[in-house]
Design an enzyme around this catalytic site. Structure first.
Site, PDB file in Angstrom:
ATOM      1  N   CYS A   1      14.353  58.641  39.804  1.00  0.00           N
ATOM      2  CA  CYS A   1      14.965  59.501  38.405  1.00  0.00           C
ATOM      3  C   CYS A   1      13.860  60.609  39.659  1.00  0.00           C
ATOM      4  O   CYS A   1      14.279  62.047  39.935  1.00  0.00           O
ATOM      5  CB  CYS A   1      13.943  59.614  37.807  1.00  0.00           C
ATOM      6  SG  CYS A   1      13.968  58.728  36.012  1.00  0.00           S
TER       7      CYS A   1
HETATM    8  N1  CO8 Z   1      15.686  51.483  16.552  1.00  0.00           N
HETATM    9  C1  CO8 Z   1      14.311  51.455  16.198  1.00  0.00           C
HETATM   10  N2  CO8 Z   1      13.226  50.966  15.869  1.00  0.00           N
HETATM   11  C2  CO8 Z   1      13.016  50.672  17.425  1.00  0.00           C
HETATM   12  C3  CO8 Z   1      13.971  50.586  18.157  1.00  0.00           C
HETATM   13  C4  CO8 Z   1      15.170  51.073  17.981  1.00  0.00           C
HETATM   14  N3  CO8 Z   1      16.226  51.067  18.472  1.00  0.00           N
HETATM   15  N4  CO8 Z   1      13.261  50.749  19.484  1.00  0.00           N
HETATM   16  C5  CO8 Z   1      12.104  50.403  19.316  1.00  0.00           C
HETATM   17  N5  CO8 Z   1      11.527  50.296  17.445  1.00  0.00           N
HETATM   18  C6  CO8 Z   1      10.697  49.893  17.736  1.00  0.00           C
HETATM   19  C7  CO8 Z   1       9.596  49.177  17.971  1.00  0.00           C
HETATM   20  O1  CO8 Z   1       9.877  47.568  18.319  1.00  0.00           O
HETATM   21  C8  CO8 Z   1       8.237  49.764  17.806  1.00  0.00           C
HETATM   22  O2  CO8 Z   1       7.994  48.991  16.630  1.00  0.00           O
HETATM   23  P1  CO8 Z   1       6.312  48.534  16.232  1.00  0.00           P
HETATM   24  O3  CO8 Z   1       5.293  49.690  15.785  1.00  0.00           O
HETATM   25  O4  CO8 Z   1       6.390  47.321  15.690  1.00  0.00           O
HETATM   26  O5  CO8 Z   1       6.259  47.567  17.199  1.00  0.00           O
HETATM   27  C9  CO8 Z   1       8.719  50.517  17.488  1.00  0.00           C
HETATM   28  O6  CO8 Z   1      10.120  51.145  17.365  1.00  0.00           O
HETATM   29  C10 CO8 Z   1       7.862  51.816  18.273  1.00  0.00           C
HETATM   30  O7  CO8 Z   1       8.339  51.457  19.700  1.00  0.00           O
HETATM   31  P2  CO8 Z   1       7.940  52.171  20.915  1.00  0.00           P
HETATM   32  O8  CO8 Z   1       6.593  52.160  21.035  1.00  0.00           O
HETATM   33  O9  CO8 Z   1       8.790  51.571  21.895  1.00  0.00           O
HETATM   34  O10 CO8 Z   1       8.456  54.028  20.911  1.00  0.00           O
HETATM   35  P3  CO8 Z   1       7.911  55.289  22.085  1.00  0.00           P
HETATM   36  O11 CO8 Z   1       7.469  55.731  20.635  1.00  0.00           O
HETATM   37  O12 CO8 Z   1       7.107  54.735  22.667  1.00  0.00           O
HETATM   38  O13 CO8 Z   1       8.840  55.345  22.270  1.00  0.00           O
HETATM   39  C11 CO8 Z   1      10.484  55.560  23.739  1.00  0.00           C
HETATM   40  C12 CO8 Z   1      10.294  54.971  23.122  1.00  0.00           C
HETATM   41  C13 CO8 Z   1      11.811  56.639  23.855  1.00  0.00           C
HETATM   42  C14 CO8 Z   1      11.436  54.776  25.087  1.00  0.00           C
HETATM   43  C15 CO8 Z   1       9.005  56.928  24.367  1.00  0.00           C
HETATM   44  O14 CO8 Z   1       8.538  55.226  24.946  1.00  0.00           O
HETATM   45  C16 CO8 Z   1       9.924  56.655  26.581  1.00  0.00           C
HETATM   46  O15 CO8 Z   1      10.334  58.022  26.657  1.00  0.00           O
HETATM   47  N6  CO8 Z   1       9.159  56.572  27.130  1.00  0.00           N
HETATM   48  C17 CO8 Z   1       8.741  57.445  28.552  1.00  0.00           C
HETATM   49  C18 CO8 Z   1       9.834  56.853  28.689  1.00  0.00           C
HETATM   50  C19 CO8 Z   1      10.269  57.242  30.695  1.00  0.00           C
HETATM   51  O16 CO8 Z   1      10.372  58.696  30.794  1.00  0.00           O
HETATM   52  N7  CO8 Z   1      11.092  56.344  31.451  1.00  0.00           N
HETATM   53  C20 CO8 Z   1      11.227  56.757  32.558  1.00  0.00           C
HETATM   54  C21 CO8 Z   1      12.337  56.471  32.789  1.00  0.00           C
HETATM   55  S1  CO8 Z   1      13.833  56.493  33.505  1.00  0.00           S
HETATM   56  C22 CO8 Z   1      13.314  56.196  35.603  1.00  0.00           C
HETATM   57  O17 CO8 Z   1      12.804  56.337  35.762  1.00  0.00           O
HETATM   58  C23 CO8 Z   1      14.979  55.995  35.907  1.00  0.00           C
HETATM   59  C24 CO8 Z   1      14.761  54.274  36.255  1.00  0.00           C
HETATM   60  C25 CO8 Z   1      16.622  54.042  36.832  1.00  0.00           C
HETATM   61  C26 CO8 Z   1      17.179  54.095  35.758  1.00  0.00           C
HETATM   62  C27 CO8 Z   1      17.926  53.518  35.624  1.00  0.00           C
HETATM   63  C28 CO8 Z   1      19.012  53.948  34.816  1.00  0.00           C
HETATM   64  C29 CO8 Z   1      19.384  52.381  33.639  1.00  0.00           C
END
Ligand code: CO8
Length: 372
Positions: free
Chosen positions: A156
């Site tokens: 990223c």
């Molecule tokens: N629909 C419904 N429920 C869901 C879904 C969904 N799609 N997905 C997860 N849930 C559920 C989970 O199972 C969980 O349930 P439970 O509480 O029962 O365990 C609940 O919803 C909450 O899930 P999370 O804790 O995962 O949810 P978050 O509030 O943490 O949100 C995010 C998830 C949006 C992923 C968030 O954690 C986030 O944005 N984190 C930062 C991510 C980030 O910035 N990453 C950078 C990556 S990019 C990068 O570095 C480049 C890499 C190279 C590129 C790759 C290209 C492919």
């Protein structure tokens, strides 16, 4: 020594859109198919059933409403769930080079320059479609540019790290004019079959033209750049050229696509970014209130809101920290450059802003700009 300046930017936006509802409909059909095909193993407790995704969750957790992709039919096919891209012959432009050239052409046009005036291309992206020849060298030929070109990958943060490298070469005088280009086909390495991440990414290409301010009529002086890395496995992809030599060879393993511990990334990267921006501004003797705008990496709306509040010491005013992720999703290295491209035309000479990207590695890169 010369002064490096950004004089043009360009964005290639793919023609196809996937809304959250489109995505969730396809994912849920895929989950139902998977659960039916694995019913016995699920009943025996050997395989976990796939749960449905939801548009409400996606919007609330990320702020993303839609994303652009190079092919939506393959991604939305419940029996496939990844893009369908045509095979190209080695004699025609590769897909990354094609996207890149479109973005570069727009950046050159904005600056009133031609490809032949450029003597460095850095293709900086989170994945390359092949190992060699470098995609950057193909872009160099397609633009009719001289000099030299190379690929780099800092996930990223690729765009800001590329700008850092190019700006240093321009300051030193070894390069006169550089294009840093970020063709991101994230749809090719996203795991669309995993509801935890299937909504996160989109495809795009951005380009940034950097040249000597002394030879440019307008633009943004690059006052300084700052890059930092710190190893983490919390965002990882284990695909690579050694794959066929592993015991399970070409097996469809989960870790061959994007994997992350989203919560951990959220908690660990935020303090890194806030401290990084603070140290960058301090080193330059610039108070945060001198910044008219933050053009942040576009991963998550809550993350950006938090960074804006911490850096400025108050809630950002509308326009101080614009997001484009609602329309593009996370486009890896390209996100902060899309934001810069869309929200830079209202700057008056002397006004300052900061581009900052962050992500896998971990990596953080920032670029302090002043309009001239
Ligand atoms: N629909 C419904 N429920 C869901 C879904 C969904 N799609 N997905 C997860 N849930 C559920 C989970 O199972 C969980 O349930 P439970 O509480 O029962 O365990 C609940 O919803 C909450 O899930 P999370 O804790 O995962 O949810 P978050 O509030 O943490 O949100 C995010 C998830 C949006 C992923 C968030 O954690 C986030 O944005 N984190 C930062 C991510 C980030 O910035 N990453 C950078 C990556 S990019 C990068 O570095 C480049 C890499 C190279 C590129 C790759 C290209 C492919």
């Amino acid at each position: 020594m010369f002064t490096a300046a950004i004089t043009g930017t360009g964005v290639f936006t793919p023609p196809e859109v996937i809304t959250n509802d489109d995505l969730v409909t396809a994912f849920n059909a895929h989950a139902d198919l998977f659960n039916a095909q694995n019913a016995a193993a699920i009943a025996a407790g050997v395989v976990a059933a796939k749960e449905h995704s939801s548009s409400e969750f996606i919007l609330k957790a990320s702020g993303i409403e839609r994303r652009y992709v190079m092919d939506r039919t393959g991604v939305l096919d419940p029996a496939r769930m990844y893009p369908r891209l045509r095979q190209r012959s080695d004699d025609e432009p590769g897909i990354m080079a094609e996207m890149a050239v479109d973005a570069c052409t727009k950046a050159l046009l904005q600056a009133g320059r031609e490809g032949a005036e450029v003597d460095l291309e850095i293709c900086a992206a989170s994945n390359m479609e092949r190992a060699y020849p470098a995609v950057a060298i193909e872009i160099q030929r397609l633009l009719g540019a001289g000099g030299f070109a190379f690929d780099m990958n800092v996930a990223c943060s690729s765009a800001t790290f590329g700008i850092h490298a190019a700006a240093d070469m321009i300051r030193a005088g070894s390069v006169r004019r550089a294009l840093v280009v970020n063709p991101e086909i994230t749809s090719g390495h996203l795991e669309w079959r995993d509801r935890d991440c299937h909504f996160i990414f989109g495809d795009v290409a951005t380009a940034t033209l950097i040249e000597r301010a002394e030879e440019a009529g307008q633009g943004f002086t690059i006052r300084s750049t700052r890059c930092a890395t710190e190893f983490s496995n919390n965002i990882r992809n284990n695909n690579g050229f050694l794959r066929r030599s592993r015991p399970d060879g070409l097996a469809d393993r989960r870790d061959m696509q994007f994997m992350q511990e989203g919560r951990k990334v959220f908690k660990e990267v935020l303090p890194l970014v806030v401290a990084h921006i603070g140290a960058h501004l301090d080193a330059d003797g610039i108070a945060p209130d001198r910044l008219k705008r933050l053009w942040l990496h576009q991963a998550n709306k809550t993350m950006n809101d938090f960074i804006g509040r911490k850096v400025l010491g108050r809630d950002p005013e509308p326009g101080e920290q614009p997001n484009i992720l609602q329309d593009y999703a996370n486009t890896s290295s390209a996100g902060s450059i899309i934001a810069f491209d869309a929200f830079k035309d209202d700057f008056a000479p002397g006004e300052m802003g900061l581009i900052c990207s962050f992500g896998a590695g971990y990596s953080v890169g920032s670029v302090l700009l002043e309009k001239f």
